[in-house]
Motif scaffolding. Structure first.
Motif, PDB file in Angstrom:
ATOM      1  N   ALA A 116       0.735   3.842  -2.962  1.00  0.00           N
ATOM      2  CA  ALA A 116       0.249   5.194  -2.636  1.00  0.00           C
ATOM      3  C   ALA A 116       1.318   6.242  -2.961  1.00  0.00           C
ATOM      4  O   ALA A 116       1.008   7.341  -3.397  1.00  0.00           O
ATOM      5  CB  ALA A 116      -0.145   5.277  -1.177  1.00  0.00           C
ATOM      6  N   ASN A 117       2.571   5.856  -2.735  1.00  0.00           N
ATOM      7  CA  ASN A 117       3.667   6.799  -3.000  1.00  0.00           C
ATOM      8  C   ASN A 117       4.292   6.578  -4.376  1.00  0.00           C
ATOM      9  O   ASN A 117       5.464   6.879  -4.574  1.00  0.00           O
ATOM     10  CB  ASN A 117       4.751   6.671  -1.919  1.00  0.00           C
ATOM     11  CG  ASN A 117       4.241   7.098  -0.578  1.00  0.00           C
ATOM     12  OD1 ASN A 117       3.526   8.087  -0.462  1.00  0.00           O
ATOM     13  ND2 ASN A 117       4.561   6.327   0.454  1.00  0.00           N
TER      14      ASN A 117
ATOM     15  N   ARG B  99       0.841  -1.198   0.000  1.00  0.00           N
ATOM     16  CA  ARG B  99       0.000   0.000   0.000  1.00  0.00           C
ATOM     17  C   ARG B  99       0.879   1.253   0.000  1.00  0.00           C
ATOM     18  O   ARG B  99       0.605   2.197  -0.740  1.00  0.00           O
ATOM     19  CB  ARG B  99      -0.960   0.015   1.193  1.00  0.00           C
ATOM     20  CG  ARG B  99      -1.811   1.276   1.236  1.00  0.00           C
ATOM     21  CD  ARG B  99      -3.084   1.158   2.035  1.00  0.00           C
ATOM     22  NE  ARG B  99      -4.149   0.474   1.299  1.00  0.00           N
ATOM     23  CZ  ARG B  99      -4.627  -0.710   1.600  1.00  0.00           C
ATOM     24  NH1 ARG B  99      -4.153  -1.363   2.640  1.00  0.00           N
ATOM     25  NH2 ARG B  99      -5.588  -1.268   0.888  1.00  0.00           N
TER      26      ARG B  99
ATOM     27  N   LEU C 205      -1.589  13.338  -5.856  1.00  0.00           N
ATOM     28  CA  LEU C 205      -1.071  13.914  -4.600  1.00  0.00           C
ATOM     29  C   LEU C 205      -2.024  13.631  -3.438  1.00  0.00           C
ATOM     30  O   LEU C 205      -1.587  13.274  -2.348  1.00  0.00           O
ATOM     31  CB  LEU C 205      -0.887  15.423  -4.747  1.00  0.00           C
ATOM     32  CG  LEU C 205       0.449  15.896  -5.267  1.00  0.00           C
ATOM     33  CD1 LEU C 205       0.450  17.410  -5.392  1.00  0.00           C
ATOM     34  CD2 LEU C 205       1.587  15.462  -4.351  1.00  0.00           C
TER      35      LEU C 205
ATOM     36  N   ARG D 284      -2.961   8.028   1.691  1.00  0.00           N
ATOM     37  CA  ARG D 284      -2.416   6.658   1.600  1.00  0.00           C
ATOM     38  C   ARG D 284      -3.387   5.720   0.866  1.00  0.00           C
ATOM     39  O   ARG D 284      -3.751   4.665   1.351  1.00  0.00           O
ATOM     40  CB  ARG D 284      -2.111   6.125   3.001  1.00  0.00           C
ATOM     41  CG  ARG D 284      -0.704   5.588   3.103  1.00  0.00           C
ATOM     42  CD  ARG D 284      -0.360   5.133   4.486  1.00  0.00           C
ATOM     43  NE  ARG D 284       0.173   3.773   4.419  1.00  0.00           N
ATOM     44  CZ  ARG D 284      -0.483   2.703   4.829  1.00  0.00           C
ATOM     45  NH1 ARG D 284      -1.697   2.799   5.320  1.00  0.00           N
ATOM     46  NH2 ARG D 284       0.078   1.521   4.745  1.00  0.00           N
TER      47      ARG D 284
ATOM     48  N   CYS E  64      -4.152  11.206  -3.272  1.00  0.00           N
ATOM     49  CA  CYS E  64      -4.081   9.758  -2.984  1.00  0.00           C
ATOM     50  C   CYS E  64      -2.897   9.505  -2.054  1.00  0.00           C
ATOM     51  O   CYS E  64      -2.970   8.710  -1.115  1.00  0.00           O
ATOM     52  CB  CYS E  64      -3.893   8.955  -4.268  1.00  0.00           C
ATOM     53  SG  CYS E  64      -5.404   8.782  -5.213  1.00  0.00           S
ATOM     54  N   ARG E  65      -1.804  10.203  -2.325  1.00  0.00           N
ATOM     55  CA  ARG E  65      -0.598  10.032  -1.506  1.00  0.00           C
ATOM     56  C   ARG E  65      -0.872  10.511  -0.084  1.00  0.00           C
ATOM     57  O   ARG E  65      -0.490   9.864   0.879  1.00  0.00           O
ATOM     58  CB  ARG E  65       0.545  10.822  -2.147  1.00  0.00           C
ATOM     59  CG  ARG E  65       1.883  10.537  -1.543  1.00  0.00           C
ATOM     60  CD  ARG E  65       2.990  11.223  -2.303  1.00  0.00           C
ATOM     61  NE  ARG E  65       3.368  10.503  -3.518  1.00  0.00           N
ATOM     62  CZ  ARG E  65       4.478  10.737  -4.197  1.00  0.00           C
ATOM     63  NH1 ARG E  65       5.307  11.673  -3.805  1.00  0.00           N
ATOM     64  NH2 ARG E  65       4.767  10.046  -5.270  1.00  0.00           N
TER      65      ARG E  65
ATOM     66  N   PHE F 219       6.551   9.883  -9.443  1.00  0.00           N
ATOM     67  CA  PHE F 219       6.194  10.593 -10.667  1.00  0.00           C
ATOM     68  C   PHE F 219       7.232  10.279 -11.739  1.00  0.00           C
ATOM     69  O   PHE F 219       8.416  10.131 -11.419  1.00  0.00           O
ATOM     70  CB  PHE F 219       6.155  12.107 -10.415  1.00  0.00           C
ATOM     71  CG  PHE F 219       5.048  12.524  -9.487  1.00  0.00           C
ATOM     72  CD1 PHE F 219       3.737  12.528  -9.923  1.00  0.00           C
ATOM     73  CD2 PHE F 219       5.312  12.906  -8.186  1.00  0.00           C
ATOM     74  CE1 PHE F 219       2.708  12.912  -9.071  1.00  0.00           C
ATOM     75  CE2 PHE F 219       4.294  13.289  -7.326  1.00  0.00           C
ATOM     76  CZ  PHE F 219       2.984  13.288  -7.775  1.00  0.00           C
TER      77      PHE F 219
END
Lengths: 162, 177
Positions: free
Chosen positions: A39-40, A35, B26, B32, B28-29, A43
């Motif tokens: 999530a991270n 996750r 962003l 999490r 979503c980040r 780019f």
């Protein structure tokens, strides 16, 4: 994650790697590591490069921007002073703009009007002559014609602008 | 009314599409939320997308959906601000100023969440997990998003972009003067 990938592991395990999923109110079971990494998601390089260019442009603009914003503030202050018949302040504020943006017509129009209203007819007349050939709106034309008429009347009655 | 195909507008204003998708990603980040696929720009409909897992709460879902509205409006307004004053207020703009205006307006006009975003928020809102308060706040937001999407037919997105680019600097000046 494709449907095929999701069905690869038992339904009570991380859908991405088959490890034990983290606890929480999630619809999709994923382990903490999966996750976090999803999530991270990083780019792409071209996005990072474009963002960098944008940041550099932004910094450059920030450096060059203060004179422009100061001029815009002077214009706003000039308009407020003119509205409250404080023509001396208005002349001073509009003069700042005319020296910064000599090709801009509106500050010259305002300067000509407030010079006239403050009794500096010679200066108003000089600015009017600078505006010759410029594109002005109908409303501005009426205002400038009133200034010109006022100067002409003064000249007729007194022999020359003061 | 002039009709210009959406794909052409997307090409002409592609920086806005990219920033729009970055904003979704962003958010979503921040919350999490796992992201499975991102397309920042493509020649097609939609011009960009972010595919993510279903967020834990409807609030997160709303925030991810309206993320571009916040990010695109702020970034677009700030960028355009540098060009607007010399170019529009004092008719003394150079190429760089007009470039900044195009960039700012392009970004700001893609601030509206898409109908896809609205649909996704709507589904989350009316799921069993959603509280009455979230439904109460979220439903008008979805309505506004649909209104914005419908308004893009009448150039509402462009009008919004220009308004952000023009009024933010003027508001700042008015406060500072």
């Amino acid at each position: 994650m494709t449907d095929e990938e999701q069905g690869k592991y038992p339904p009570d395990r991380c859908a991405n790697c088959g490890d034990y999923p983290e606890k929480g109110d999630y619809k999709l079971l994923l382990c903490k590591q999966c996750r976090d990494s999803l999530a991270n998601r990083s780019f792409p390089a071209w996005i990072n490069a474009s963002a960098l260019v944008l940041i550099l442009i932004f910094i450059y603009s920030l450096i060059t921007f203060p004179p422009a914003i100061n001029t815009a503030i002077a214009f706003e202050r000039g308009k407020r002073a003119e509205a409250s018949n404080d023509y001396k302040t208005a002349v001073s504020e509009y003069t700042k703009i005319c020296s910064k943006y000599p090709k801009s017509t509106e500050p010259y129009i305002r300067l000509s009007v407030v010079q006239y209203k403050s009794g500096n007819l010679r200066e108003a007349d000089r600015i009017l002559s600078l505006l010759e050939g410029s594109y002005v709106s109908e409303e501005q034309t009426i205002e400038l014609n009133q200034v010109a008429d006022g100067i002409n009347t003064y000249i007729r009655n007194n022999g020359g602008p003061k | 009314m002039m009709f210009i195909p959406g794909w052409l507008i997307s090409i002409l204003t592609f920086p806005g599409v990219i920033v729009h998708e970055i904003a979704h990603q962003l958010f979503c980040r921040i919350y999490r939320v796992a992201v499975f696929d991102v397309c920042y720009f493509r020649f097609g409909n939609p011009a960009g997308y972010v595919i993510h897992e279903v967020p834990r709460s409807s609030f997160q879902h709303i925030m991810i959906g309206i993320g571009p509205f916040i990010i695109n409006s702020v970034v677009g307004g700030l960028i355009a601000m540098f060009g607007v004053i010399p170019a529009l207020q004092f008719e003394s703009g150079g190429l760089f100023d007009y470039l900044m205006i195009w960039l700012g307006v392009s970004i700001a006009m893609h601030a509206f969440p898409s109908t896809g975003d609205a649909k996704s928020i709507w589904n989350a809102l009316w799921s069993d997990k959603s509280s009455a308060a979230t439904k109460l706040v979220g439903t008008p937001i979805v309505g506004l998003i649909y209104l914005g999407a419908a308004g893009s037919f009448f150039w509402l997105d462009l009008i919004y972009g220009v308004a952000v680019a023009y009024f933010i600097p003027n508001m700042i000046i008015s406060i500072m003067a």
